[in-house]
Design a protein around this motif. Structure first.
Motif, PDB file in Angstrom:
ATOM      1  N   GLY A  52     -43.829  -5.518  52.465  1.00 60.27           N
ATOM      2  CA  GLY A  52     -42.866  -4.418  52.394  1.00 60.27           C
ATOM      3  C   GLY A  52     -41.416  -4.836  52.587  1.00 60.27           C
ATOM      4  O   GLY A  52     -40.518  -3.996  52.564  1.00 60.27           O
ATOM      5  N   LYS A  55     -38.620  -3.800  49.864  1.00 62.88           N
ATOM      6  CA  LYS A  55     -38.558  -2.385  49.498  1.00 62.88           C
ATOM      7  C   LYS A  55     -37.166  -2.018  48.999  1.00 62.88           C
ATOM      8  O   LYS A  55     -36.162  -2.309  49.670  1.00 62.88           O
ATOM      9  CB  LYS A  55     -38.898  -1.570  50.746  1.00 62.88           C
ATOM     10  N   ARG A  57     -34.834   0.997  46.389  1.00 59.94           N
ATOM     11  CA  ARG A  57     -34.828   2.274  45.669  1.00 59.94           C
ATOM     12  C   ARG A  57     -34.112   2.066  44.348  1.00 59.94           C
ATOM     13  O   ARG A  57     -32.986   1.527  44.325  1.00 59.94           O
ATOM     14  CB  ARG A  57     -34.123   3.362  46.482  1.00 59.94           C
ATOM     15  N   ILE A  69     -48.775  -0.813  44.389  1.00 60.61           N
ATOM     16  CA  ILE A  69     -47.744  -0.616  45.410  1.00 60.61           C
ATOM     17  C   ILE A  69     -48.447  -0.035  46.628  1.00 60.61           C
ATOM     18  O   ILE A  69     -48.963   1.082  46.574  1.00 60.61           O
ATOM     19  CB  ILE A  69     -46.660   0.383  44.923  1.00 60.61           C
ATOM     20  N   HIS A  73     -46.578   0.665  52.662  1.00 58.13           N
ATOM     21  CA  HIS A  73     -45.152   0.318  52.607  1.00 58.13           C
ATOM     22  C   HIS A  73     -44.310   1.348  51.863  1.00 58.13           C
ATOM     23  O   HIS A  73     -43.124   1.490  52.150  1.00 58.13           O
ATOM     24  CB  HIS A  73     -44.977  -1.052  51.945  1.00 58.13           C
ATOM     25  N   VAL A  74     -44.902   2.027  50.885  1.00 55.86           N
ATOM     26  CA  VAL A  74     -44.164   3.038  50.109  1.00 55.86           C
ATOM     27  C   VAL A  74     -45.006   4.308  50.064  1.00 55.86           C
ATOM     28  O   VAL A  74     -46.086   4.321  49.468  1.00 55.86           O
ATOM     29  CB  VAL A  74     -43.871   2.535  48.670  1.00 55.86           C
ATOM     30  N   GLU A  78     -41.696   8.722  49.006  1.00 55.18           N
ATOM     31  CA  GLU A  78     -40.710   7.676  48.705  1.00 55.18           C
ATOM     32  C   GLU A  78     -40.797   7.249  47.242  1.00 55.18           C
ATOM     33  O   GLU A  78     -39.787   7.055  46.574  1.00 55.18           O
ATOM     34  CB  GLU A  78     -40.936   6.464  49.618  1.00 55.18           C
ATOM     35  N   GLU A  79     -42.032   7.102  46.754  1.00 55.55           N
ATOM     36  CA  GLU A  79     -42.219   6.665  45.373  1.00 55.55           C
ATOM     37  C   GLU A  79     -41.594   7.670  44.400  1.00 55.55           C
ATOM     38  O   GLU A  79     -40.964   7.290  43.422  1.00 55.55           O
ATOM     39  CB  GLU A  79     -43.708   6.471  45.085  1.00 55.55           C
ATOM     40  N   VAL A  83     -38.389   4.839  45.256  1.00 58.45           N
ATOM     41  CA  VAL A  83     -38.595   3.673  46.124  1.00 58.45           C
ATOM     42  C   VAL A  83     -39.809   2.884  45.620  1.00 58.45           C
ATOM     43  O   VAL A  83     -40.822   3.464  45.227  1.00 58.45           O
ATOM     44  CB  VAL A  83     -38.805   4.123  47.587  1.00 58.45           C
ATOM     45  N   THR A  84     -39.679   1.561  45.643  1.00 57.60           N
ATOM     46  CA  THR A  84     -40.781   0.704  45.208  1.00 57.60           C
ATOM     47  C   THR A  84     -40.632  -0.664  45.867  1.00 57.60           C
ATOM     48  O   THR A  84     -39.742  -0.873  46.687  1.00 57.60           O
ATOM     49  CB  THR A  84     -40.787   0.607  43.656  1.00 57.60           C
ATOM     50  N   LEU A  85     -41.497  -1.596  45.499  1.00 53.85           N
ATOM     51  CA  LEU A  85     -41.412  -2.962  46.015  1.00 53.85           C
ATOM     52  C   LEU A  85     -40.894  -3.865  44.896  1.00 53.85           C
ATOM     53  O   LEU A  85     -41.480  -3.924  43.812  1.00 53.85           O
ATOM     54  CB  LEU A  85     -42.790  -3.443  46.486  1.00 53.85           C
ATOM     55  N   GLY A 101     -35.640  -1.228  52.584  1.00 53.50           N
ATOM     56  CA  GLY A 101     -36.647  -1.646  53.541  1.00 53.50           C
ATOM     57  C   GLY A 101     -36.124  -1.722  54.958  1.00 53.50           C
ATOM     58  O   GLY A 101     -34.942  -1.521  55.230  1.00 53.50           O
TER      59      GLY A 101
END
Ligand code: FES
Length: 121
Positions: A52, A55, A57, A69, A73-74, A78-79, A83-85, A101
């Motif tokens: 994570g 992280k 956006r 994902i 962590h998300v 958030e997604e 928001v993502t990795l 993050g």
């Protein structure tokens, strides 16, 4: 005469907090693209979706998912907010992102807090 056409031209990725911009190939994760060029801006951890640290956006542009994902962590909320990795997505267009993050550091442009020596005469 045959023409060579690159179907995966590099796409510009901009990290808002640092102003860092780098070119990332369409099939390459945002994080690997940054590392390949020796650039900085997105925190680097496992580079495999497990920690994570990376992280981010997505503020502008779009990405395609390269792997799962983790909900650890998300979150779903958030997604939905973009928001993502960064190690799990590749750019589908030019992308502007911000670090989201827990390793995010403040990049305040406010007045300096360092104290200057005060003359004691
Ligand atoms: S670097 Fe660990 S999740 Fe991306």
């Amino acid at each position: 005469m045959a023409m060579w056409i690159d179907t995966h031209p590099p796409l510009n990725v901009c990290v808002l907090q640092t102003g860092e911009t780098y070119a990332c190939a369409g099939g390459e994760s945002l994080l690997r693209g940054m590392l390949r060029l020796g650039r900085k801006g997105i925190p680097v951890g496992c580079v495999n979706g497990g920690c994570g640290a990376c992280k981010v956006r997505i503020v502008d542009g779009s990405v395609t998912t390269l792997g799962p994902i983790s909900r650890a962590h998300v979150s779903a909320d958030e997604e939905r907010a973009g928001v993502t990795l960064a190690c799990r997505v590749a750019p589908a267009s030019a992308v502007t992102l911000e670090v989201a993050g827990r390793l995010e550091r403040p990049f305040s442009r406010g007045p300096a807090t360092a104290t200057s020596p005060i003359s004691t005469q």
